[in-house]
Design a protein around this motif. Structure first.
Motif, PDB file in Angstrom:
ATOM      1  N   ILE A 166      14.256  12.544 -95.207  1.00 15.56           N
ATOM      2  CA  ILE A 166      12.986  12.795 -95.906  1.00 15.56           C
ATOM      3  C   ILE A 166      11.853  12.901 -94.887  1.00 15.56           C
ATOM      4  O   ILE A 166      10.994  13.791 -94.980  1.00 15.56           O
ATOM      5  CB  ILE A 166      12.709  11.673 -96.935  1.00 15.56           C
ATOM      6  N   LYS A 167      11.837  12.016 -93.898  1.00 12.91           N
ATOM      7  CA  LYS A 167      10.803  12.057 -92.851  1.00 12.91           C
ATOM      8  C   LYS A 167      10.855  13.387 -92.102  1.00 12.91           C
ATOM      9  O   LYS A 167       9.819  14.015 -91.859  1.00 12.91           O
ATOM     10  CB  LYS A 167      11.002  10.878 -91.884  1.00 12.91           C
ATOM     11  N   ASP A 168      12.051  13.839 -91.732  1.00 12.96           N
ATOM     12  CA  ASP A 168      12.195  15.114 -91.010  1.00 12.96           C
ATOM     13  C   ASP A 168      11.748  16.303 -91.878  1.00 12.96           C
ATOM     14  O   ASP A 168      11.096  17.226 -91.383  1.00 12.96           O
ATOM     15  CB  ASP A 168      13.643  15.321 -90.554  1.00 12.96           C
ATOM     16  N   LEU A 169      12.077  16.270 -93.171  1.00  5.58           N
ATOM     17  CA  LEU A 169      11.654  17.365 -94.066  1.00  5.58           C
ATOM     18  C   LEU A 169      10.140  17.397 -94.221  1.00  5.58           C
ATOM     19  O   LEU A 169       9.511  18.462 -94.130  1.00  5.58           O
ATOM     20  CB  LEU A 169      12.309  17.214 -95.439  1.00  5.58           C
ATOM     21  N   LEU A 170       9.551  16.227 -94.445  1.00  7.12           N
ATOM     22  CA  LEU A 170       8.086  16.173 -94.581  1.00  7.12           C
ATOM     23  C   LEU A 170       7.393  16.574 -93.289  1.00  7.12           C
ATOM     24  O   LEU A 170       6.369  17.282 -93.303  1.00  7.12           O
ATOM     25  CB  LEU A 170       7.638  14.772 -95.013  1.00  7.12           C
ATOM     26  N   SER A 171       7.946  16.180 -92.181  1.00  9.39           N
ATOM     27  CA  SER A 171       7.380  16.549 -90.880  1.00  9.39           C
ATOM     28  C   SER A 171       7.463  18.057 -90.675  1.00  9.39           C
ATOM     29  O   SER A 171       6.510  18.684 -90.186  1.00  9.39           O
ATOM     30  CB  SER A 171       8.145  15.831 -89.764  1.00  9.39           C
ATOM     31  N   VAL A 175       7.428  20.322 -92.945  1.00 12.04           N
ATOM     32  CA  VAL A 175       6.509  21.002 -93.864  1.00 12.04           C
ATOM     33  C   VAL A 175       5.058  20.810 -93.432  1.00 12.04           C
ATOM     34  O   VAL A 175       4.267  21.751 -93.397  1.00 12.04           O
ATOM     35  CB  VAL A 175       6.726  20.491 -95.312  1.00 12.04           C
ATOM     36  N   PHE A 176       4.684  19.575 -93.088  1.00 12.74           N
ATOM     37  CA  PHE A 176       3.272  19.283 -92.826  1.00 12.74           C
ATOM     38  C   PHE A 176       2.858  19.495 -91.380  1.00 12.74           C
ATOM     39  O   PHE A 176       1.692  19.754 -91.098  1.00 12.74           O
ATOM     40  CB  PHE A 176       2.926  17.854 -93.251  1.00 12.74           C
ATOM     41  N   ASP A 177       3.759  19.372 -90.434  1.00 14.71           N
ATOM     42  CA  ASP A 177       3.425  19.559 -89.020  1.00 14.71           C
ATOM     43  C   ASP A 177       3.894  20.938 -88.558  1.00 14.71           C
ATOM     44  O   ASP A 177       4.841  21.081 -87.788  1.00 14.71           O
ATOM     45  CB  ASP A 177       4.093  18.478 -88.155  1.00 14.71           C
ATOM     46  N   ALA A 178       3.227  21.954 -89.046  1.00 12.48           N
ATOM     47  CA  ALA A 178       3.636  23.327 -88.708  1.00 12.48           C
ATOM     48  C   ALA A 178       3.171  23.690 -87.301  1.00 12.48           C
ATOM     49  O   ALA A 178       2.073  23.346 -86.864  1.00 12.48           O
ATOM     50  CB  ALA A 178       3.029  24.291 -89.718  1.00 12.48           C
ATOM     51  N   HIS A 179       3.997  24.367 -86.557  1.00 14.66           N
ATOM     52  CA  HIS A 179       3.716  24.839 -85.215  1.00 14.66           C
ATOM     53  C   HIS A 179       3.891  26.361 -85.204  1.00 14.66           C
ATOM     54  O   HIS A 179       4.982  26.859 -84.966  1.00 14.66           O
ATOM     55  CB  HIS A 179       4.635  24.198 -84.186  1.00 14.66           C
TER      56      HIS A 179
END
Length: 113
Positions: free
Chosen positions: A97-102, A104-108
């Motif tokens: 879940i942490k990796d999925l949210l990261s 989605v929200f931390d786009a590069h």
């Protein structure tokens, strides 16, 4: 001479009637024999069909058992794999879940060439 002709004609008519009876009996016999042959053939066909259906059911039963065993084996294997995947998902649920949210929200953003 007319009495003789009349007797000859009567004899011919009697012979014709007798021949007609013989022909009629022959036709009846032939019809009866054809009917008997048809019934006999139908019985043979029914017996042959029943025999072949029994052979088919035996063949099907023998080969279905092998397929059933293979199907059961495959189902056991699939159930085992599903259980493994579920356990792995539960064990790593927080990280996933942490990796999925990261993601989605931390786009590069990166340029596409």
């Amino acid at each position: 001479m007319s009495a003789q002709n009349s007797t000859g004609i009567q004899t011919l008519l009697d012979a014709e009637r007798e021949a007609s009876k013989i022909v009629q009996k022959a036709r009846e016999y032939r019809t009866k024999r054809v009917r008997e042959a048809r019934d006999e053939a139908k019985k043979e066909i029914d017996a042959y069909r029943a025999d072949k259906e029994a052979e088919y059911k035996d063949f099907e039963a023998q080969h279905t058992q092998g397929n059933k065993a293979a199907e059961d084996e495959a189902n056991k294997e699939a159930d085992g794999k599903i259980a493994e995947i579920q356990e792995a998902g539960k064990a790593n649920q927080d990280k996933i879940i942490k990796d999925l949210l990261s993601a989605v929200f931390d786009a590069h953003p990166a340029p596409v060439s």
